[in-house]
Write a protein that holds these residues in place. Structure first.
Motif, PDB file in Angstrom:
ATOM      1  N   VAL A   1      54.237  43.841  33.606  1.00 24.36           N
ATOM      2  CA  VAL A   1      53.346  43.855  32.740  1.00 24.36           C
ATOM      3  C   VAL A   1      52.199  44.007  33.880  1.00 24.36           C
ATOM      4  O   VAL A   1      51.969  44.110  35.179  1.00 24.36           O
ATOM      5  N   PRO A   2      50.776  45.104  33.305  1.00 24.01           N
ATOM      6  CA  PRO A   2      49.531  45.307  34.634  1.00 24.01           C
ATOM      7  C   PRO A   2      49.173  44.487  34.940  1.00 24.01           C
ATOM      8  O   PRO A   2      48.861  43.204  34.039  1.00 24.01           O
ATOM      9  N   ASP A   3      48.596  44.771  36.465  1.00 24.89           N
ATOM     10  CA  ASP A   3      47.892  43.595  36.550  1.00 24.89           C
ATOM     11  C   ASP A   3      46.430  43.812  37.236  1.00 24.89           C
ATOM     12  O   ASP A   3      47.002  44.767  38.370  1.00 24.89           O
ATOM     13  N   ARG A   4      45.270  44.163  36.461  1.00 25.64           N
ATOM     14  CA  ARG A   4      44.486  44.565  36.486  1.00 25.64           C
ATOM     15  C   ARG A   4      43.723  44.062  37.858  1.00 25.64           C
ATOM     16  O   ARG A   4      42.214  44.327  38.245  1.00 25.64           O
ATOM     17  N   GLY A   5      44.429  42.987  38.883  1.00 28.50           N
ATOM     18  CA  GLY A   5      44.029  42.704  39.652  1.00 28.50           C
ATOM     19  C   GLY A   5      42.319  41.749  40.142  1.00 28.50           C
ATOM     20  O   GLY A   5      42.215  41.919  41.210  1.00 28.50           O
ATOM     21  N   LEU A   6      42.265  41.397  38.868  1.00 25.86           N
ATOM     22  CA  LEU A   6      40.913  40.508  38.783  1.00 25.86           C
ATOM     23  C   LEU A   6      40.821  39.016  39.014  1.00 25.86           C
ATOM     24  O   LEU A   6      41.839  38.565  38.614  1.00 25.86           O
ATOM     25  N   PHE A   7      40.723  39.140  40.315  1.00 28.74           N
ATOM     26  CA  PHE A   7      40.666  37.191  40.180  1.00 28.74           C
ATOM     27  C   PHE A   7      39.341  36.665  39.669  1.00 28.74           C
ATOM     28  O   PHE A   7      38.608  36.736  40.133  1.00 28.74           O
ATOM     29  N   VAL A   8      39.910  35.584  38.653  1.00 25.52           N
ATOM     30  CA  VAL A   8      39.296  34.503  38.598  1.00 25.52           C
ATOM     31  C   VAL A   8      39.240  32.864  38.858  1.00 25.52           C
ATOM     32  O   VAL A   8      40.432  32.928  38.542  1.00 25.52           O
ATOM     33  N   GLY A   9      38.654  32.409  38.482  1.00 26.51           N
ATOM     34  CA  GLY A   9      39.302  30.731  39.084  1.00 26.51           C
ATOM     35  C   GLY A   9      39.887  29.934  37.855  1.00 26.51           C
ATOM     36  O   GLY A   9      39.954  30.552  36.843  1.00 26.51           O
ATOM     37  N   GLY A  10      40.634  29.299  38.167  1.00 28.01           N
ATOM     38  CA  GLY A  10      41.479  28.766  37.537  1.00 28.01           C
ATOM     39  C   GLY A  10      42.084  27.317  37.725  1.00 28.01           C
ATOM     40  O   GLY A  10      41.116  26.109  38.463  1.00 28.01           O
TER      41      GLY A  10
ATOM     42  N   ASP B   1      57.611  42.691  35.961  1.00 29.95           N
ATOM     43  CA  ASP B   1      56.708  43.502  37.048  1.00 29.95           C
ATOM     44  C   ASP B   1      56.545  44.323  36.404  1.00 29.95           C
ATOM     45  O   ASP B   1      55.761  45.097  36.989  1.00 29.95           O
TER      46      ASP B   1
ATOM     47  N   ALA C   1      54.655  36.549  31.055  1.00 33.07           N
ATOM     48  CA  ALA C   1      55.120  37.399  32.086  1.00 33.07           C
ATOM     49  C   ALA C   1      55.013  37.892  33.121  1.00 33.07           C
ATOM     50  O   ALA C   1      55.399  38.108  34.694  1.00 33.07           O
TER      51      ALA C   1
ATOM     52  N   GLY D   1      45.482  32.417  38.322  1.00 29.19           N
ATOM     53  CA  GLY D   1      45.201  32.859  38.352  1.00 29.19           C
ATOM     54  C   GLY D   1      44.196  34.368  37.256  1.00 29.19           C
ATOM     55  O   GLY D   1      43.734  35.403  37.567  1.00 29.19           O
TER      56      GLY D   1
ATOM     57  N   ILE E   1      38.352  38.091  45.474  1.00 31.32           N
ATOM     58  CA  ILE E   1      37.876  39.816  45.136  1.00 31.32           C
ATOM     59  C   ILE E   1      36.396  39.190  43.549  1.00 31.32           C
ATOM     60  O   ILE E   1      36.231  40.538  43.863  1.00 31.32           O
TER      61      ILE E   1
ATOM     62  N   THR F   1      33.882  29.969  36.229  1.00 30.20           N
ATOM     63  CA  THR F   1      34.652  29.514  37.463  1.00 30.20           C
ATOM     64  C   THR F   1      34.114  28.358  37.689  1.00 30.20           C
ATOM     65  O   THR F   1      33.654  27.333  38.810  1.00 30.20           O
TER      66      THR F   1
ATOM     67  N   ALA G   1      59.315  36.529  34.973  1.00 26.68           N
ATOM     68  CA  ALA G   1      58.445  37.728  35.339  1.00 26.68           C
ATOM     69  C   ALA G   1      59.418  38.669  34.564  1.00 26.68           C
ATOM     70  O   ALA G   1      60.115  38.847  34.806  1.00 26.68           O
TER      71      ALA G   1
ATOM     72  N   GLY H   1      44.136  39.915  45.808  1.00 32.50           N
ATOM     73  CA  GLY H   1      44.481  41.973  44.895  1.00 32.50           C
ATOM     74  C   GLY H   1      44.996  41.508  43.903  1.00 32.50           C
ATOM     75  O   GLY H   1      44.975  42.133  43.156  1.00 32.50           O
ATOM     76  N   ARG H   2      45.504  40.467  43.235  1.00 31.88           N
ATOM     77  CA  ARG H   2      45.906  40.329  42.167  1.00 31.88           C
ATOM     78  C   ARG H   2      45.983  39.235  41.752  1.00 31.88           C
ATOM     79  O   ARG H   2      44.876  37.726  42.244  1.00 31.88           O
ATOM     80  N   ARG H   3      46.354  38.704  40.199  1.00 25.70           N
ATOM     81  CA  ARG H   3      45.633  37.632  39.626  1.00 25.70           C
ATOM     82  C   ARG H   3      46.666  36.188  40.227  1.00 25.70           C
ATOM     83  O   ARG H   3      47.717  36.391  39.247  1.00 25.70           O
TER      84      ARG H   3
ATOM     85  N   ALA I   1      53.918  34.700  36.240  1.00 25.25           N
ATOM     86  CA  ALA I   1      55.536  34.617  36.634  1.00 25.25           C
ATOM     87  C   ALA I   1      55.541  35.719  37.536  1.00 25.25           C
ATOM     88  O   ALA I   1      56.094  35.544  38.709  1.00 25.25           O
ATOM     89  N   ALA I   2      55.719  36.885  37.070  1.00 24.30           N
ATOM     90  CA  ALA I   2      56.111  37.529  38.091  1.00 24.30           C
ATOM     91  C   ALA I   2      55.337  38.145  39.574  1.00 24.30           C
ATOM     92  O   ALA I   2      55.618  38.323  41.215  1.00 24.30           O
TER      93      ALA I   2
ATOM     94  N   TRP J   1      45.201  35.078  33.911  1.00 28.64           N
ATOM     95  CA  TRP J   1      45.465  36.192  33.072  1.00 28.64           C
ATOM     96  C   TRP J   1      45.196  35.121  31.763  1.00 28.64           C
ATOM     97  O   TRP J   1      44.483  34.523  31.692  1.00 28.64           O
TER      98      TRP J   1
END
Lengths: 431, 506
Positions: free
Chosen positions: B497-506, B495, A333, A312, A90, A385, B493, A295-297, A336-337, A314
């Motif tokens: 918690v906002p996930d701004r949806g940015l993937f970065v490498g891990g 749900d 949190a 991912g 993404i 990355t 978990a 679309g998500r981390r 995990a979700a 965070w």
């Protein structure tokens, strides 16, 4: 546990072992040797980029020293999860959609295909166990819109030479029964996988040392002095253990590269960010491929010893070096979700540890690799990355520095504007 | 439903042993709202451990003095209005905000406290020696918990090896319960007349402790249990479980003297070389530590009111250095008074006045402890029993040989962990770190820097050495991280918690 898994947990410092027979670590007695006073290239930073570059240069006969302020591989290079992400992710997309960026994405894909090939051969080349596992990788979509992105990006990947396919419905259920049933679909890339990030840079360093590179730890660089008229030497690199004169310098200081560059009067388009990871207790094999989310981390895998590594992107709270970034509970949190959302069976798997590392973030998430026109002889090798792309970028830069391969794309130039942004999706970056 | 519950409280007490219970009660009596959490099913800590759920005390005479002391403490705390929450672990602590998890809950609770008292207690000092991982080799604390909570004897031919003022309590208790104790080894020397005389002087006001120690000794001797001083366990032998213990005479540094080995067939070996403070939570909170092997190793620094360097976080009890229940309870009173004064529930002058007798009591105990050191100072030999083949990290099965090999590459604890995986398993280094720290210290000379780390001989007049960040890392292990206890992904978990949806490498 397969045989590779048991080898991965073995340790030896015996450089004379058979190819791939064991873990390869440089010796402390070598790393603490004297720092030369004159050399061709000084590389600042003993992470994956610095160690790999040292290897590629030294094996081509270049005289060099690597100066690391603490231990090798202890920051971003050794605190990521070691996954190879070859699929378009993404962060490479813009709000305009994948088609709008077709040419740029095609170039990215071709590069990633080369990175895949390099990782496939790296254990053989370095004659060391790097814990390389080719497991395949899934990228999941939750919504129809996300699925559409997968379809579009799959076409670009195919044109760029990366084999991927999009799976939906029963086909996906059969292939990956552990995924949540209501996901819209997933793309699959068979060449994705992972290596052990704790072993890659040390192995490069050990082989670089064998090839004559002076790899030195606990030699923090204080400043890089530009010399006016000193013959071949254009720089004097002042470090805690003395001074080394060099014809060329490479800033491979990762998340601190921009701080080092400021000492020479220029800004690199980089900043340091914290990055959160989780590891669980070991469980019986549930899944083989890497899993990430369009679309998500989320990045997720079950490693060879059965533990799940969940990350991912965070965020983690930055702390002044040498302290590591500290963990934000909201990242525990939130991560995990999303993991449970995608793989519901993880709900009862216990997290035993979290960790936070740094990474060098560029706003466009592109590598910062090449020579600065502002300071001739001053190179930079920093790869956000960077686990997937780091060794490849180091080899490309080595090729350029030895004149044996084409110059690097201007897109990667350290001189590009620090505010450069490639699109809406990556505005802001992780905070 | 996902998310988390949030609560606010005046004082959060972590740990329901003697220190936690006493502090909670006193703070509540001074008007603070107090919540006490303990991860176990019952309160009382290790010493006053109550029988587990499902046990009913039918014959009060048989359960022992410690049981009744525990009952009294729990009742007093409850009577003062303390909310007691069992089976509740603190997963994370940052400042005075704790993330707690109660067994069976579907999500964590975020507790915002005005003050947090960490009274985590101690656990058995892990001592790797050949055979220590064999079934049938148990720690004294583990076996004691078994006996106290489940009323189960650990074996039929039991040997005990250990050291410490109260080490003999354990075999004596076992013997008292009818267990066949065939050997008891104390690493320290037999008490000689001058030392005993000194103890009597220093022990003024410690009569109970002296009486207990003598009672345990007398009980063992009365039951004809061979009690041998100056001897240390060397290895445990056996195929699938322990079949014999090999022990040897020890010198003043607890190093085995050659040609003094003896072998005895047993089916159980209890090992009790003292205790180490539980430091995970205090380290995670960012507290400053010192080091004193005789107090269990890492010792959190506290001021006169048991306050750590982290604003709002206090510590008391064995978790701040192992000194036993009486000292723990005295420290707890200071902590409660200090917290009450800090929060304005009691005037400073009154707190100081109330603290005066407590301080006198603590000073007497400290004199006594120091007088005991010649007998029980921990010798550096305790961390030299492992041979190259000995598994040091049990979770990841890492031998001493592998660790020493990796030390050719690095002496940085984080890097060492990376290269060997030692400390990455379920226990997160709790059972391997003291040994790894000692080996590293020997290699790097950190021992001398940290003030003769493992050399207890001259400890008596020296303050606890304060550690630099690097020394702390070498001795304490790697960067502390949450969760302090394992917790399921589904429970962690959130749900929302906002996930701004940015993937970065891990």
């Amino acid at each position: 546990m397969d045989e590779r898994a048991s080898a991965e947990s073995g340790t030896c410092v015996d450089a004379a072992r058979e190819p791939g027979a064991g873990v390869l670590l440089p010796r402390r007695s070598d790393l603490s040797g004297e720092v030369p006073t004159d050399t061709d290239v000084v590389i600042v930073g003993g992470g994956l980029a610095g160690c790999a570059l040292a290897y590629f240069l030294a094996t081509q006969g270049v005289e060099l020293a690597v100066l690391e302020r603490a231990e090798l591989n202890r920051e971003a290079s050794g605190t990521n999860a070691g996954s190879f992400h070859f699929q378009i992710a993404i962060h490479q997309l813009t709000g305009a959609g994948a088609d709008a960026d077709r040419d740029r994405l095609l170039a990215d894909v071709r590069l990633l295909v080369r990175a895949a090939a390099m990782w496939r051969d790296l254990e053989r080349e370095l004659r060391a166990d790097l814990g390389v596992h080719v497991t395949g990788g899934l990228m999941v979509a939750e919504t129809p819109e996300q699925l559409q992105i997968l379809v579009t990006k799959q076409r670009i990947e195919r044109d760029g030479g990366l084999d991927t396919e999009v799976l939906t419905g029963a086909e996906l259920r059969n292939f990956a029964p552990y995924l949540a049933e209501d996901l819209a679909g997933a793309s699959y890339c068979a060449t994705e996988g992972y290596a052990n990030p704790l072993l890659a840079a040390p192995a490069f360093a050990a082989r670089a040392f064998e090839a004559g590179a002076a790899v030195r730890t606990y030699a923090p660089v204080e400043r890089i002095e530009q010399l006016e008229d000193a013959g071949a030497a254009r720089f004097a690199v002042h470090h805690a253990r003395g001074k080394v004169r060099a014809h060329r310098v490479v800033n491979a200081a990762g998340a601190w590269a921009h701080e080092l560059a400021r000492g020479n009067g220029f800004e690199l388009p980089l900043r340091a960010e914290g990055l959160h990871m989780n590891v669980t207790e070991p469980r019986d094999r549930l899944l083989v491929p890497l899993i990430q989310h369009i679309g998500r981390r989320l990045t997720l895998k079950q490693s060879s010893n059965g533990t799940f590594i969940v990350g991912g992107g965070w965020p983690a709270r930055a702390e002044p070096w040498p302290a590591r970034p500290s963990v934000r509970w909201s990242s525990v949190a939130g991560n995990a979700a999303v993991a449970r959302r995608v793989v519901p069976a993880l709900a009862d798997v216990r997290v035993i540890h979290t960790w936070a590392g740094v990474w060098a973030a560029s706003k466009d998430l592109l590598p910062v690799v090449g020579e600065s026109a502002r300071v001739p002889g001053y190179f930079t090798c920093v790869v956000p990355t960077g686990f997937t792309l780091g060794p490849l970028m180091a080899s490309l830069l080595a090729g350029q520095m030895t004149g044996t391969s084409a110059t690097l794309p201007s897109e990667y130039s350290p001189d590009r504007a620090p505010t450069l942004a490639r699109g809406g999706a990556r505005q802001g970056g992780p905070s | 439903m996902n998310g988390r519950r949030e609560e606010e409280v005046g004082l959060l007490v972590v740990g329901g042993g003697p220190a936690g219970l006493v502090a909670a009660e006193l703070a509540a009596r001074h008007g603070l709202t107090v919540l006490l959490v303990d991860e176990r099913a019952t309160f009382g800590g290790q010493i006053y451990r109550q029988p587990g759920p499902g046990f009913v005390v039918r014959d009060p005479r048989r359960v022992g003095r410690d049981y009744w002391a525990g009952v009294a403490l729990v009742e007093a705390a409850r009577g003062a209005g303390v909310e007691l929450r069992a089976r509740t672990a603190v997963l994370s602590l940052r400042g005075t905000t704790a993330v707690c998890l109660t067994e069976g809950d579907e999500h964590v609770t975020l507790l915002r406290a005005r003050r947090v008292l960490v009274a985590p207690g101690a656990s058995d000092r892990p001592v790797p020696f050949p055979g220590w991982t064999l079934p049938g080799v148990v720690t004294a604390g583990g076996a004691q918990a078994l006996v106290k909570a489940s009323r189960v004897a650990p074996g039929t031919r039991v040997a005990f090896a250990g050291s410490g003022p109260l080490a003999l309590a354990f075999p004596a208790q076992l013997r008292h319960l009818g267990v066949n104790v065939v050997l008891a080894l104390e690493a320290g020397p037999a008490p000689r007349a001058p030392t005993v005389a000194r103890l009597v002087v220093a022990g003024w006001g410690n009569a109970a402790l002296l009486r207990d120690a003598l009672t345990y000794r007398a009980r063992l001797l009365g039951a004809r249990v061979p009690l041998r001083y100056g001897r240390i366990v060397v290895r445990a032998e056996g195929e699938d479980r322990v079949e014999a213990v090999v022990h040897a005479a020890a010198d003043a540094d607890w190093r085995a003297i050659p040609d003094s080995e003896e072998r005895l067939e047993v089916d159980t070996l209890c090992v009790g070389y003292g205790f180490v403070p539980s430091t995970e939570l205090l380290r995670l909170a960012g507290c400053q530590f010192g080091y004193d092997e005789n107090l269990g190793g890492l010792v959190v620094e506290v001021d006169a009111w048991q306050r750590t360097n982290v604003e709002g976080v206090l510590a008391a009890g064995d978790g701040t250095g192992v000194r036993g229940a009486l000292v723990a309870m005295a420290q707890a009173r200071l902590a409660a008074l200090g917290a009450a004064a800090d929060l304005g529930a009691v005037s400073r002058a009154r707190a100081a006045r109330l603290a005066r007798p407590v301080r006198r009591q603590l000073a007497a105990k400290e004199r006594f402890r120091r007088a005991l050191l010649p007998l029980y100072a921990v010798g550096p030999g305790i961390y030299e029993l492992a041979t190259p083949e000995t598994v040091v990290c049990r979770c990841e099965e890492v031998t001493l040989a592998r660790l020493e090999e990796a030390m050719e590459a690095t002496v940085d604890t984080d890097a060492l962990k990376s290269y060997t995986r030692a400390g990455m398993g379920l226990c997160q280094g709790r059972s391997c770190q003291p040994q790894i720290g000692a080996v590293l210290a020997r290699r790097t000379g950190a021992a001398s820097e940290a003030g003769s780390l493992l050399d207890g001989a001259n400890e008596a007049r020296r303050p606890v050495p304060r550690l630099s960040g690097g020394q702390l890392a070498a001795l304490a292990g790697t960067t502390p991280r949450p969760p302090v206890r394992p917790a399921a992904i589904g429970v962690l978990a959130d749900d929302t918690v906002p996930d701004r949806g940015l993937f970065v490498g891990g």
